[in-house]
Design a protein around this motif. Structure first.
Motif, PDB file in Angstrom:
ATOM      1  N   THR A 102       9.277   2.873   0.742  1.00 16.01           N
ATOM      2  CA  THR A 102      10.829   2.534   1.419  1.00 16.01           C
ATOM      3  C   THR A 102      10.528   1.103   1.908  1.00 16.01           C
ATOM      4  OG1 THR A 102      10.087   3.175   3.707  1.00 16.01           O
ATOM      5  CG2 THR A 102      11.408   4.850   2.301  1.00 16.01           C
ATOM      6  N   GLY A 103      11.667   0.445   2.138  1.00 15.26           N
ATOM      7  CA  GLY A 103      11.701  -1.005   2.468  1.00 15.26           C
ATOM      8  C   GLY A 103      12.211  -1.876   1.416  1.00 15.26           C
ATOM      9  N   LYS A 104      12.618  -3.222   1.638  1.00 12.59           N
ATOM     10  CA  LYS A 104      13.081  -4.142   0.803  1.00 12.59           C
ATOM     11  C   LYS A 104      11.954  -4.254  -0.610  1.00 12.59           C
ATOM     12  CE  LYS A 104      11.310  -8.249   2.998  1.00 12.59           C
ATOM     13  NZ  LYS A 104      10.283  -8.597   1.945  1.00 12.59           N
ATOM     14  N   ASP A 105      10.827  -4.001  -0.296  1.00  7.95           N
ATOM     15  CA  ASP A 105      10.029  -4.398  -1.404  1.00  7.95           C
ATOM     16  C   ASP A 105       9.482  -2.971  -1.988  1.00  7.95           C
ATOM     17  OD1 ASP A 105       9.667  -7.120  -0.863  1.00  7.95           O
ATOM     18  OD2 ASP A 105       8.369  -7.058   0.545  1.00  7.95           O
ATOM     19  N   ALA A 106       9.942  -1.971  -1.731  1.00 13.17           N
ATOM     20  CA  ALA A 106       9.649  -0.717  -2.547  1.00 13.17           C
ATOM     21  C   ALA A 106       9.867  -0.716  -3.984  1.00 13.17           C
ATOM     22  CB  ALA A 106      10.142   0.290  -1.623  1.00 13.17           C
ATOM     23  N   CYS A 107       8.964  -0.078  -4.592  1.00 13.54           N
ATOM     24  CA  CYS A 107       9.300  -0.011  -5.979  1.00 13.54           C
ATOM     25  C   CYS A 107      10.366   0.960  -6.258  1.00 13.54           C
ATOM     26  CB  CYS A 107       7.950   0.663  -6.669  1.00 13.54           C
ATOM     27  SG  CYS A 107       8.262   1.231  -8.516  1.00 13.54           S
ATOM     28  N   PRO A 108      11.410   0.611  -7.077  1.00 11.23           N
ATOM     29  CA  PRO A 108      12.510   1.212  -7.343  1.00 11.23           C
ATOM     30  C   PRO A 108      12.164   2.529  -7.896  1.00 11.23           C
ATOM     31  CG  PRO A 108      13.036  -1.009  -8.026  1.00 11.23           C
ATOM     32  CD  PRO A 108      11.612  -0.896  -7.667  1.00 11.23           C
ATOM     33  N   PHE A 109      11.438   2.850  -8.712  1.00  9.95           N
ATOM     34  CA  PHE A 109      10.708   4.078  -9.122  1.00  9.95           C
ATOM     35  C   PHE A 109      10.487   5.106  -8.160  1.00  9.95           C
ATOM     36  CE2 PHE A 109      10.149   2.010 -13.250  1.00  9.95           C
ATOM     37  CZ  PHE A 109      10.933   2.932 -14.233  1.00  9.95           C
ATOM     38  N   ASN A 110      10.022   4.612  -6.906  1.00  8.93           N
ATOM     39  CA  ASN A 110       9.739   5.535  -5.967  1.00  8.93           C
ATOM     40  C   ASN A 110      10.960   6.119  -5.122  1.00  8.93           C
ATOM     41  OD1 ASN A 110       6.894   4.859  -6.435  1.00  8.93           O
ATOM     42  ND2 ASN A 110       6.691   3.391  -4.841  1.00  8.93           N
TER      43      ASN A 110
END
Length: 507
Positions: free
Chosen positions: A444-452
């Motif tokens: 989660t968070g602004k840098d989280a991989c979108p696939f996650n």
């Protein structure tokens, strides 16, 4: 006198229509037409490959004694469609009818069947399994799984068989073919052929007419006749096949081909015979030049998967491409057409597609396909994109791979569960994540991989459908064990990402 139609993906001297007609009196019709070049916005390299290979095959037929009525795209008399050209040539030659080999697309089958000419459609014998054979196999089965069909094709062809048992004692060595990306690749990639005069003439034509299509014509290197395609096959068997199995699922930033054969376009256009290719690959195993896991994995793709998806396409009928079992309605986002993105894996797969009209099966299934499925993109738009951008794509092979395998839009006819993953799979199988603006380790968070984020969002919104799937139970148990606030955060952040995607914003 009859007309003998030869389409751009039927460039085989043993084509049924050529075998069942008389070169002393019948006339072969071949045509480069706007309808076929533009019903989807085909990659310029795909169009150039097809037209160049057609011109060379027409010359081969003429050298073999056939009279060929060939229409180039820029011919002022060009009727613009296959049926229009047949009608024009029928009047010109006073033909009594048309003989043709069954096309690999329902659209063309209908158009040819509706012509005001006497027509005779012949089965395409270049495939191992006939429609009748596949339908018999499929009858009364609860699930049409490729593995069991593949075993029947092994028995039928005798490939990698030891009597009535599979070579090595197992039918499938897929578990040996999932190694992550290697540090170095010892194979230099596919054989490249400099454009000759015929190819260069076609490249100039295609650049003029289709230069604005998605895809680059630069560095065109495809084989465009059977001799070149066979040379490439021998080159790959020697240098690529020995390590193909181990690394067939791997992806690298700086190597677009790894150990892949890159012969789908040659087989699907008719320049190579699929069974002959498999026998040559099997010979490499018998001669000790390639391991069993590599050889079996390749042969399974040809006599197993390729034959199986063709069977599904014709078994399911013309409405197959319209199916949308998960009711995915989001529009195809700009990233698929080269739009800006911070996602390194998507950028790499799309850029490679744009440059080469090629990406291997994991790039298609687990990067661009996985993203489309998780994001809920309309499968009809996904289908048209794949059909447009890859040089090996014809609807009979592309549609089941996309509608069925990649997007689960057929409701589970091909796949027993959706092929989805979080960023961890891409991280394991590639070196993309190390150079990505997103962090695959962040959930989660602004840098989280979108696939996650999208992985869990997909599971949550489709829970009613998949909760009882025995192959997905563990996924839901992990989701249910998460802290409630974390689940809310995942769904909120995934929703924000999807809203941006829908708005056309770079992601």
């Amino acid at each position: 006198m009859r007309l003998v139609l030869v389409l751009g993906d039927q460039l085989s001297p043993d084509l049924t229509a050529l075998q069942k007609t008389d070169k002393s009196q019948d006339v072969v019709v071949m045509a480069e037409v706007a309808d076929e070049a533009s019903y989807v916005p085909h990659h310029p390299k795909k169009i150039a490959f097809t037209f160049a290979a057609m011109r060379k095959f027409a010359a081969r037929l003429e050298g073999d004694g056939w009279r060929v009525a060939y229409t180039r795209l820029d011919d002022p008399q060009n009727a613009g469609s296959i049926t229009g050209e047949l009608l024009r040539r029928a009047e010109e030659c006073d033909a009594t009818g048309v003989v043709y080999t069954e096309p690999g697309e329902w659209r063309l089958i209908k158009a040819l069947g509706d012509m005001p000419l006497k027509t005779h459609c012949l089965p395409d014998r270049r495939f191992i399994a006939s429609h009748e054979e596949f339908d018999t196999w499929a009858k009364d089965r609860k699930a049409l799984r490729m593995e069991y069909f593949y075993r029947d094709m092994r028995r039928k062809t005798g490939l990698l068989m030891d009597g009535d048992q599979p070579e090595g004692g197992k039918w499938n060595y897929d578990h040996d073919n999932r190694k992550p990306a290697p540090d170095e690749v010892s194979y230099g990639g596919p054989m490249r052929f400099a454009p000759d005069d015929t190819v260069q003439e076609v490249l100039d034509l295609v650049r003029n007419r289709f230069g604005n299509n998605f895809g680059s014509l630069d560095d065109f290197w495809f084989a465009t006749d059977a001799g070149q395609a066979r040379r490439h096959l021998a080159h790959w068997i020697k240098g690529g096949l020995p390590h193909f199995g181990d690394f067939q699922d791997a992806m690298l930033d700086d190597n677009r081909f790894l150990y892949h054969a890159v012969i789908g376009l040659y087989i699907n256009a008719g320049l190579l015979d699929p069974l002959e290719v498999c026998h040559e690959v099997a010979a490499a195993y018998r001669d000790g030049d390639a391991p069993l896991n590599a050889v079996e994995g390749f042969i399974r793709q040809i006599i197993g998967w390729r034959e199986y998806v063709r069977g599904i396409y014709f078994h399911e009928g013309p409405d197959y491409v319209t199916r949308n079992a998960l009711n995915a309605q989001r529009k195809l986002p700009p990233v698929y057409w080269g739009g800006p993105t911070k996602m390194r894996c998507m950028q790499q797969a799309v850029a490679q597609t744009q440059a080469e009209a090629y990406a291997h099966h994991i790039q298609r299934l687990m990067v661009t396909g996985n993203f489309a499925l998780l994001a809920g993109i309309n499968p009809a738009e996904v289908h048209e994109w794949y059909l447009a951008v890859y040089a090996d794509a014809y609807e009979w092979v592309e549609a089941p791979n996309v509608i069925g395998m990649s997007q689960f839009a057929d409701g589970g006819i091909i796949a027993s569960k959706p092929y989805i993953s979080s960023g961890n799979y891409i991280h394991k199988m590639s070196d993309h994540c190390g150079q990505c603006a997103y962090r695959v380790q962040d959930k989660t968070g602004k840098d989280a991989c979108p696939f996650n984020l999208l992985y869990w969002h997909f599971l949550d919104r489709h829970r009613d459908r998949f909760d009882g799937n025995p192959r997905m139970g563990n996924m839901y148990r992990v989701w249910d064990r998460m802290d409630e606030e974390r689940r809310k955060t995942v769904l909120k952040e995934a929703g924000i990402f999807l809203d941006a995607l829908s708005a056309g914003a770079p992601v």
